[in-house]
Design an enzyme around this catalytic site. Structure first.
Site, PDB file in Angstrom:
ATOM      1  N   GLY A   1     -25.894  -6.425  51.365  1.00  0.00           N
ATOM      2  CA  GLY A   1     -24.626  -6.733  50.706  1.00  0.00           C
ATOM      3  C   GLY A   1     -23.620  -7.249  51.719  1.00  0.00           C
ATOM      4  O   GLY A   1     -23.990  -7.857  52.728  1.00  0.00           O
ATOM      5  N   SER A   2     -22.353  -6.963  51.482  1.00  0.00           N
ATOM      6  CA  SER A   2     -21.296  -7.593  52.279  1.00  0.00           C
ATOM      7  C   SER A   2     -21.229  -7.136  53.724  1.00  0.00           C
ATOM      8  O   SER A   2     -20.499  -7.732  54.516  1.00  0.00           O
ATOM      9  CB  SER A   2     -19.939  -7.322  51.625  1.00  0.00           C
ATOM     10  OG  SER A   2     -19.914  -7.901  50.343  1.00  0.00           O
TER      11      SER A   2
END
Lengths: 436, 389
Positions: free
Chosen positions: A180-181
């Protein structure tokens, strides 16, 4: 007569060779049919200490000259391992078995208090937490939840086997998740290092980006307007980072590998290497990697090393647990910190530290502790096609000249900001208190 | 040089005796007087042999081996050690008798041959079975294995038959009968041992390639036939070749022996610290493995060096004997001891298949002890008399 004696001498020579082989060379000590293998589990054994000299593992004498191994806290089963007649040995107990069985002592870099804090923070959740000292690579805490209780294996073993949460899995080293981020600091660092972007130029974020008939959206579809790159990281703008990743082209994969993704970490405990795709098939795939989705898979250990590298001004250190083996007739064996390499130039690493500090003050990594604790962080929410998302947090504290770096993963925890960041911030605060 | 060696061994013996005494006095063992008496016995034998003008060189090594055996039997089970103690005392008498007989120059070959055959025949007819072989004879309250003595008599006959040009047919007839009886008793270890000693003596007397190849073929043929006719030998062969496939059945004993040796490492776990109770037949067949676990490589090497010293002593002694027959007899008797060591230790080390015999002078077994000491007495008696210095 003389010839007969020489022949006898040869026969005895053959026996000497046989004795030499079976006494000293043959690999039989841990053979399953060797009863000594089971017997050794009830013998005395060297202790394992934490960094402050507290006992993490010790053998206590029972009646009949038999010893039993006990551990300071259950979460240690994923680090020190366990040592049990029926279930064998794992972790450091296995790795350092020869030393420990000779009564030698292990000194580790773990901090019992921090380990316990991490264990409590993950109580009831599935996930993993690692805390590393950036300047040396010493692992201060390593927790994978749920864990096994090394003191009560007999009582709980069948429950562990039936437990659908897989307590045997060490999520810190063997859990594979999309990042993810939290991959964004790597993308940002790579772009700054290449010099093809200006840190303070403004990017227009309209909330979504159309690519090849598909769309990349910000979390909640929110448009951030004109923002610079630090703000894009702090707000975790998918739109900006998708474009940044595209600007790196195929080189993006090399940048991820430079941070150790897709390879095993050189660490005492075995760990998985995860996945970095072999090539970027399309612009949309490249953009997906830029926001940590797609085929990219990482372990919490790998991400903790990423956090450590950023916090250590771009120099990656080899993470380690055992600082010293001492006692017995052998020499002391001391582990020295070892640098793996300079992954980012110091200026770029400082920029990342500032951007992550901004995220902790005003961005997605903001928590209740933001007002009182000076830290840097980045959250991630790894979106899953089915079920809840995985919550991630990478962080370090203090935000300048960091003393500790952490990685937090909560499996199926939901949003990184809501679930992982508070755990990470509390852990950072506890780690700084421990230094005082 | 050889005198220095004796002195060193004597000192070692006294040291060992003192150590055992100290250990057992300290631990309140009631058998503490046994090693003391054994040590005194060996000292008396040493000086008696010397006073009579014979070479006493076998005694220091024998003392080391027998005391080591006694110490380990005490550690396993004091009852065995007590039996061993009386065995050594009986063996001492046999040693002295052996010197006397050896010095009579051992003529009358057929007398020796009939003694050998008579002993095995009697055992075959009225003997008792134990451990798969009918090898025991009971006379009054005593139980013993006549084949231990029979093979000594047979070797004495063989030496004379080979060196004095006696009829080949007589020789082969006697050998055939001897082996047949042993095979019928299913006591194949000693049969194999006697065959090897015979082949070696025959080749040492006169080496020819056809003879060598014949013995090699006979060995191979004998093995093939034995595996065909004796199921328990097939088991042993499998245990030797593939013990790992039969961990808890056929290969159990041999693997436990190897585990014990590996656990001993260089210096051993220490007396009483080994896991003797997992090895079957530990006091007879596998005492060597316990010594290996508790005294380590250094201990087992020392033991083998003691045997090798006995071989060296015999060679030195027999070199000066002018009579070829006596020389061949001495060689045959020495081979009887050393090939047995090789078969036992080699079996434990998986160099050869295990033959289920005792380790000479060390393992539990009174008959074996008496026979080995008588054998050493014979070799001593065969040697040249020396003037007492």
């Amino acid at each position: 007569m003389r010839k007969s004696f020489l022949a006898l001498l040869c026969m005895y020579g053959l026996l000497f060779a046989g004795l030499f082989h079976w006494h000293l060379i043959a690999d039989l000590q841990n053979h399953p049919a060797n009863p000594r293998y089971y017997y050794m589990f009830s013998r005395d054994r060297g202790r394992i200490y934490d960094r402050n000299g507290l006992i993490l593992a010790t053998s206590t004498p029972l009646e009949g000259g038999v010893y039993q191994r006990s551990y300071a806290t259950p979460s240690l089963s994923h680090v020190l391992g366990y040592f049990h007649q029926r279930y064998g040995m794992t972790g450091l107990e296995r790795l350092y078995h020869e030393d420990l069985s000779m009564g030698r002592t292990l000194l580790t870099s773990l901090d019992w208090n921090l380990q316990q804090t991490a264990e409590e923070l993950l109580q009831g959740l599935n996930g993993a937490v690692l805390a590393i000292r950036p300047s040396t690579g010493e692992v201060l805490a390593l927790v994978s939840s749920p864990s096994l209780d090394g003191n009560a294996l007999d009582a709980n073993w069948s429950d562990y086997l039936d437990d659908l949460r897989s307590p045997f899995l060490n999520r810190a080293t063997h859990g594979l998740y999309p990042p993810g981020s939290i991959v964004k600091p790597i993308i940002y660092g790579a772009a700054l290092e290449k010099g093809n972007v200006d840190r303070f130029s403004l990017w227009l974020d309209e909330g979504s980006l159309a690519l090849q008939n598909r769309t990349i959206r910000n979390s909640g579809g929110k448009a951030h307007g004109n923002i610079d790159l630090d703000q894009a990281l702090a707000l975790s703008s998918n739109v900006v980072f998708a474009q940044l990743a595209l600007s790196l082209g195929e080189g993006l994969l090399q940048d991820l590998k430079a941070f150790g993704l897709g390879q095993e970490v050189d660490f005492e405990l075995s760990n998985l290497k995860g996945t970095v795709p072999a090539k970027i098939a399309s612009a949309y795939d490249g953009a997906q990697i830029g926001i940590g989705q797609g085929e990219l898979l990482v372990t919490p250990l790998q991400m903790a090393v990423v956090a450590q590298t950023i916090a250590n001004d771009g120099v990656m250190m080899r993470p380690f647990l055992v600082t010293e083996v001492r006692g017995g007739l052998k020499m002391r064996q001391i582990t020295r910190p070892r640098a793996i390499g300079e992954i980012l130039p110091p200026a770029v690493a400082h920029a990342l530290q500032e951007a992550m500090a901004l995220a902790a003050r005003q961005g997605t990594a903001q928590t209740d502790l933001s007002s009182s604790l000076d830290y840097g962080g980045k959250t991630g929410t790894a979106e899953m096609s089915q079920g809840q998302d995985h919550a991630w947090f990478l962080g370090f504290a203090p935000s300048t000249n960091p003393q500790v770096a952490v990685a937090v993963l909560v499996e199926r925890g939901g949003s990184g900001s809501a679930v992982a960041a508070p755990i990470g911030a509390k852990l950072l605060a506890a780690a700084l208190r421990m230094d005082e | 040089m050889i005198r220095t060696l004796y002195r060193a061994w004597l000192e070692f013996t006294s040291w060992l005796a003192a150590l055992i005494l100290w250990l057992f006095l300290l631990q309140g063992q009631v058998y503490w007087w046994q090693p003391l008496l054994l040590w005194v016995t060996f000292m008396v034998l040493f000086f008696l042999t010397r006073a009579w003008g014979y070479d006493p060189g076998a005694m220091p090594f024998t003392a080391v081996l027998a005391l080591t055996g006694w110490a380990f039997l005490t550690r396993l089970n004091p009852t065995w050690a007590t039996a061993q103690f009386w065995g050594v005392l009986a063996g001492s008498a046999a040693y002295l008798v052996g010197i006397w007989v050896g010095s009579r120059k051992l003529s009358y070959p057929l007398l020796w041959a009939s003694a050998a055959l008579g002993l095995v025949f009697v055992t075959a007819l009225v003997g008792e079975s134990a451990g798969g072989a009918r090898a025991w004879l009971r006379v009054g309250g005593l139980r013993f294995q006549p084949v231990e003595l029979a093979r000594i008599a047979l070797v004495i006959y063989l030496a004379q038959a080979l060196s004095q040009g006696r009829s080949k047919y007589e020789l082969y007839a006697i050998l055939t009968v001897f082996f047949s009886v042993l095979a019928w008793q299913r006591d194949l270890g000693p049969a194999l041992l006697v065959f090897f000693v015979f082949a070696w003596m025959s080749l040492a007397w006169k080496f020819t390639w056809p003879k060598f190849l014949l013995y090699l073929a006979a060995t191979a043929g004998g093995f093939a036939a034995a595996f065909y006719f004796f199921p328990h030998l097939r088991t042993r062969a499998i245990a030797w070749l593939r013990p790992w496939d039969y961990l808890d059945s056929k290969g159990y004993q041999i693997l436990q022996g190897l585990f014990a040796l590996r656990s001993g490492g260089l210096v051993g776990q220490g007396l009483g610290e080994g896991m003797d109770y997992v090895i079957p037949q530990v006091h007879t067949d596998y005492l060597f493995a316990v010594i290996g676990e508790e005294f380590g490589l250094l201990g087992t090497l020392a033991l083998l060096v003691a045997y090798l010293s006995l071989a060296f002593w015999a060679m030195q002694l027999l070199q000066d004997v002018p009579d070829q027959t006596l020389r061949l007899t001495g060689l045959g008797l020495s081979l009887l001891l050393h090939i047995q060591v090789f078969m036992v230790v080699g079996g434990i080390l998986r160099i050869v298949p295990f033959s289920g015999m005792t380790l000479p002078l060390v393992s539990y077994g009174s008959t074996s002890l008496v026979a080995q000491l008588a054998l050493l007495g014979l070799v001593t008696g065969l040697g040249q008399k020396r003037s007492v210095e």
